[in-house]
Structure formats: structure tokens, C-alpha cells
Design a protein around this motif. Structure first.
Motif, mmCIF file in Angstrom:
data_model
loop_
_atom_site.group_PDB
_atom_site.id
_atom_site.type_symbol
_atom_site.label_atom_id
_atom_site.label_comp_id
_atom_site.label_asym_id
_atom_site.label_seq_id
_atom_site.Cartn_x
_atom_site.Cartn_y
_atom_site.Cartn_z
ATOM 1 N N GLY A 22 19.584 46.205 58.673
ATOM 2 C CA GLY A 22 19.506 45.869 60.088
ATOM 3 C C GLY A 22 20.604 44.909 60.498
ATOM 4 N N PHE A 23 20.792 44.827 61.790
ATOM 5 C CA PHE A 23 21.833 43.961 62.323
ATOM 6 C C PHE A 23 21.286 43.092 63.439
ATOM 7 C CE2 PHE A 23 24.084 47.557 60.494
ATOM 8 C CZ PHE A 23 25.025 46.901 59.713
ATOM 9 N N CYS A 24 21.929 41.977 63.626
ATOM 10 C CA CYS A 24 21.537 41.051 64.681
ATOM 11 C C CYS A 24 21.906 41.630 66.038
ATOM 12 C CB CYS A 24 22.262 39.723 64.447
ATOM 13 S SG CYS A 24 21.970 38.509 65.712
ATOM 14 N N SER A 25 20.973 41.517 66.997
ATOM 15 C CA SER A 25 21.242 42.053 68.334
ATOM 16 C C SER A 25 22.144 41.117 69.131
ATOM 17 C CB SER A 25 19.926 42.275 69.076
ATOM 18 O OG SER A 25 19.156 41.096 69.049
ATOM 19 N N ARG A 26 22.279 39.878 68.677
ATOM 20 C CA ARG A 26 23.081 38.901 69.409
ATOM 21 C C ARG A 26 24.540 38.929 69.004
ATOM 22 N NH1 ARG A 26 21.167 32.867 69.698
ATOM 23 N NH2 ARG A 26 19.052 33.235 69.006
ATOM 24 N N CYS A 27 24.787 38.875 67.665
ATOM 25 C CA CYS A 27 26.170 38.752 67.218
ATOM 26 C C CYS A 27 26.611 39.918 66.339
ATOM 27 C CB CYS A 27 26.355 37.427 66.471
ATOM 28 S SG CYS A 27 25.522 37.375 64.878
ATOM 29 N N GLY A 28 25.676 40.786 65.932
ATOM 30 C CA GLY A 28 26.053 41.920 65.111
ATOM 31 C C GLY A 28 26.163 41.596 63.637
ATOM 32 N N GLY A 29 25.751 40.412 63.237
ATOM 33 C CA GLY A 29 25.801 39.999 61.838
ATOM 34 C C GLY A 29 24.705 40.665 61.030
ATOM 35 N N GLY A 30 24.782 40.539 59.712
ATOM 36 C CA GLY A 30 23.802 41.144 58.824
ATOM 37 C C GLY A 30 22.473 40.412 58.848
ATOM 38 N N ALA A 31 21.395 41.168 58.645
ATOM 39 C CA ALA A 31 20.066 40.571 58.640
ATOM 40 C C ALA A 31 19.616 40.296 57.216
ATOM 41 C CB ALA A 31 19.080 41.510 59.327
ATOM 42 N N SER A 32 18.712 39.333 57.057
ATOM 43 C CA SER A 32 18.126 39.086 55.753
ATOM 44 C C SER A 32 16.664 38.679 55.913
ATOM 45 C CB SER A 32 18.909 38.010 55.001
ATOM 46 O OG SER A 32 18.808 36.771 55.638
ATOM 47 N N VAL A 33 15.869 39.001 54.879
ATOM 48 C CA VAL A 33 14.462 38.610 54.890
ATOM 49 C C VAL A 33 14.376 37.189 54.336
ATOM 50 C CG1 VAL A 33 12.156 39.165 54.057
ATOM 51 C CG2 VAL A 33 13.781 40.996 54.483
ATOM 52 N N ALA A 34 13.753 36.316 55.060
ATOM 53 C CA ALA A 34 13.668 34.921 54.633
ATOM 54 C C ALA A 34 12.219 34.468 54.540
ATOM 55 C CB ALA A 34 14.425 34.030 55.616
ATOM 56 N N ASP A 35 11.937 33.666 53.515
ATOM 57 C CA ASP A 35 10.641 33.003 53.410
ATOM 58 C C ASP A 35 10.760 31.672 54.142
ATOM 59 O OD1 ASP A 35 9.298 34.898 51.911
ATOM 60 O OD2 ASP A 35 10.120 34.152 50.033
ATOM 61 N N MET A 36 10.071 31.548 55.236
ATOM 62 C CA MET A 36 10.170 30.346 56.050
ATOM 63 C C MET A 36 8.988 29.429 55.759
ATOM 64 S SD MET A 36 12.800 31.161 57.969
ATOM 65 C CE MET A 36 12.794 30.328 59.540
ATOM 66 N N LYS A 37 9.227 28.163 55.965
ATOM 67 C CA LYS A 37 8.150 27.190 55.825
ATOM 68 C C LYS A 37 8.189 26.277 57.041
ATOM 69 C CE LYS A 37 6.759 26.179 51.198
ATOM 70 N NZ LYS A 37 6.983 25.363 50.023
ATOM 71 N N THR A 38 7.080 26.175 57.715
ATOM 72 C CA THR A 38 7.007 25.272 58.853
ATOM 73 C C THR A 38 6.107 24.098 58.476
ATOM 74 O OG1 THR A 38 7.172 27.185 60.302
ATOM 75 C CG2 THR A 38 6.527 25.126 61.324
ATOM 76 N N CYS A 39 6.624 22.924 58.687
ATOM 77 C CA CYS A 39 5.871 21.722 58.366
ATOM 78 C C CYS A 39 5.654 20.934 59.650
ATOM 79 C CB CYS A 39 6.660 20.897 57.349
ATOM 80 S SG CYS A 39 5.869 19.352 56.930
ATOM 81 N N THR A 40 4.397 20.680 60.004
ATOM 82 C CA THR A 40 4.094 19.906 61.196
ATOM 83 C C THR A 40 3.753 18.479 60.779
ATOM 84 O OG1 THR A 40 3.218 21.897 62.206
ATOM 85 C CG2 THR A 40 2.667 19.833 63.281
ATOM 86 N N ARG A 41 4.389 17.537 61.427
ATOM 87 C CA ARG A 41 4.166 16.139 61.069
ATOM 88 C C ARG A 41 3.615 15.380 62.268
ATOM 89 N NH1 ARG A 41 9.451 13.746 58.537
ATOM 90 N NH2 ARG A 41 10.237 14.255 60.592
ATOM 91 N N PHE A 42 2.773 14.446 61.975
ATOM 92 C CA PHE A 42 2.219 13.568 63.002
ATOM 93 C C PHE A 42 2.547 12.134 62.599
ATOM 94 C CE2 PHE A 42 -1.362 11.027 64.643
ATOM 95 C CZ PHE A 42 -1.167 11.257 66.000
ATOM 96 N N CYS A 43 3.305 11.455 63.411
ATOM 97 C CA CYS A 43 3.776 10.099 63.070
ATOM 98 C C CYS A 43 4.471 10.090 61.709
ATOM 99 C CB CYS A 43 2.638 9.098 63.086
ATOM 100 S SG CYS A 43 1.880 8.912 64.678
ATOM 101 N N TYR A 44 5.305 11.072 61.486
ATOM 102 C CA TYR A 44 6.080 11.228 60.258
ATOM 103 C C TYR A 44 5.232 11.503 59.020
ATOM 104 C CZ TYR A 44 9.806 9.470 63.167
ATOM 105 O OH TYR A 44 10.695 9.314 64.166
ATOM 106 N N VAL A 45 3.957 11.792 59.184
ATOM 107 C CA VAL A 45 3.111 12.146 58.050
ATOM 108 C C VAL A 45 2.800 13.634 58.120
ATOM 109 C CG1 VAL A 45 0.914 11.725 56.873
ATOM 110 C CG2 VAL A 45 2.070 9.852 58.068
ATOM 111 N N PRO A 46 3.241 14.397 57.123
ATOM 112 C CA PRO A 46 2.966 15.838 57.151
ATOM 113 C C PRO A 46 1.472 16.109 57.015
ATOM 114 C CG PRO A 46 4.592 15.288 55.454
ATOM 115 C CD PRO A 46 4.005 14.002 55.936
ATOM 116 N N PHE A 47 0.942 16.947 57.890
ATOM 117 C CA PHE A 47 -0.483 17.264 57.789
ATOM 118 C C PHE A 47 -0.759 18.758 57.847
ATOM 119 C CE2 PHE A 47 -1.845 18.458 62.090
ATOM 120 C CZ PHE A 47 -0.740 18.090 62.835
#
Ligand SMILES: [Zn+2]
Length: 68
Positions: A22-47
Motif C-alpha cells: 500500500g501507499f500513503c494517500s498524502r505523499c505516496g510513500g510506502g506503508a508499514s504495519v506498526a505496533d503502536m502503544k498509547t500511554c495516558t498520563r495524569f500529572c506525569y503518572v502513567p495510569f
């Protein structure tokens, strides 16, 4: 005086990347599958952590598709 701290922020991290078809619809660059991690912090303490998969552009970093 009362010091009231009310700060929530989120950080996104890419832990792994694999080339994908697949290709990016914005710039035409190559696509890759990524494992993402989202960390939500409250007052700099991850919860709260969440890991998810997404198809991202290797060139501009745009998220083309996300799986939850
Ligand atoms: Zn792109």
C-alpha cells in the motif's frame, strides 16, 4: 494558595514496524504495519496503556489505517 494539578497527556510510541503493501494517500510513500502503544498520563503518572496496530506511512508518519 491551593496548587491544583490537572494535567492529562498522551504519548504515542511505535514499538515495531513491518513493511506492508500500500501507499500513503498524502505523499505516496510506502506503508508499514506498526505496533503502536498509547500511554495516558495524569500529572506525569502513567495510569493507562493501550497497544494497537496501525498502518502508517514510513515517509511522513501519517496513520493510514488503525486496528483496535
Ligand atoms: Zn505519507
Amino acid at each position: 494558595m491551593v496548587c491544583f494539578c490537572f494535567l492529562v497527556d498522551q504519548t504515542k510510541k511505535v514499538s515495531k514496524r513491518k513493511p506492508a503493501a500500500g501507499f500513503c494517500s498524502r505523499c505516496g510513500g510506502g506503508a508499514s504495519v506498526a505496533d503502536m502503544k498509547t500511554c495516558t498520563r495524569f500529572c506525569y503518572v502513567p495510569f493507562y496503556w493501550k497497544s494497537w496496530k496501525a498502518i502508517v506511512c514510513t515517509f511522513c508518519g501519517a496513520i493510514l489505517r488503525s486496528y483496535r
